[in-house]
Design an enzyme around this catalytic site. Structure first.
Site: not given
Length: 286
Positions: A33, A52, A101, A150, A182, A206
């Site tokens: 995301y 990114r 799945r 991310k 972080e 990140l």
């Protein structure tokens, strides 16, 4: 007012938006995301977020859902349709689903799922929290090793936010092997004797888009920047501290684990960097 959202090529009322229950983003957090801020109705650092996003997709061998130009058009249209002056555009890409799945990736040619929506945040730039400063706690960092991607694997950061809330604080900094990695949703910095210190880029953190911009602006403002590891004890002895993120920009930190930094109010470097970042980002917004 019902928001208009984007799902796989369609602009829909949020009440009509649907994704398969077999989607791997839902079943396995197999998704990435980005969050792009909107100020004055314009996108902040869209190019950085787009670059990114492609990196995250490449690292996970996930197909791009559309071109960068198409993504820009979707962002702009959602901002317009939802009347966003200050707020956020959330984008998520999942590996999709071929109907059931399975731990094995879907068959070649399976289309990724692309979802975007806006969040209206009046007063985003003039956030009162930035004038007060954030209080943080430290917690153990037990996330997976590829934090540079991310992904939507955000359960532990969410738990960290709740640990901070339970302690009467605003956020948490994570500690690994004695060093700060972080924050739960931001990059971390300390300031000592006018010198800005932050952890260097690696798989451990990140690669923040706001981080990159702020460090560039700090250098242009003749501020000293040192990219190295630092401990939580060193942080508690710092003159000031702050975090950076796409949604909070530069956020001063005034307390760590109950220890006040400086006089317990936002420090001059953090405040100045916030001013510079907001000013320069508004000028460059698209």
């Amino acid at each position: 007012m019902t928001r208009t959202v984007y799902v796989n090529g369609e602009y829909l009322p949020e009440t009509e938006a649907k994704v398969s229950i077999f989607d791997r983003g839902f079943l396995m957090a197999d998704a990435v995301y980005e969050v792009t801020s909107v100020l004055d109705g314009k996108l902040i650092d869209f190019e950085g977020h787009a670059v990114r996003l492609k990196r995250s997709l490449d690292e996970l061998q996930m197909a791009e859902p559309c071109s960068k130009d198409e993504l820009l058009e979707i962002h702009r249209k959602l901002v317009e349709l939802n009347g966003i002056t200050e707020g956020l555009v959330y984008l998520q890409v999942t590996r999709g689903s071929d109907g059931d799945r399975d731990f094995v990736f879907p068959s070649a040619g399976t289309k990724p799922t692309l979802v975007l929506f806006t969040q209206n945040k009046p007063g985003l730039a003039d956030n009162p929290a930035a004038k007060k400063g954030a209080k943080i706690i430290s917690i153990e960092d037990i996330r997976w090793g590829r934090r540079d991607i991310k992904t939507v694997q955000l359960l532990y950061p969410s738990m960290g936010k709740m640990m901070a809330k339970a302690a009467g604080c605003d956020d948490a900094w994570m500690i690994e092997d004695g060093y700060v990695t972080e924050g739960t949703s931001n990059n971390a910095y300390i300031v000592k004797n006018g010198n800005i210190v932050t952890r260097p880029l690696s798989n451990d953190i990140l690669h923040g888009i706001t981080r990159k911009a702020v460090l560039r602006m700090a250098a242009e403002a003749q501020m000293e920047v040192e990219e190295r590891l630092f401990t939580i004890d060193e942080a508690k002895e710092a003159d000031e501290a702050f975090t950076t993120s796409a949604s909070a920009f530069v956020m001063p930190v005034v307390e760590i684990d109950g220890v006040a930094l400086g006089d317990g109010t936002p420090g001059p470097i953090a405040k100045r960097l916030r001013e510079i970042y907001l000013d320069e980002s508004r000028k460059a917004a698209i």
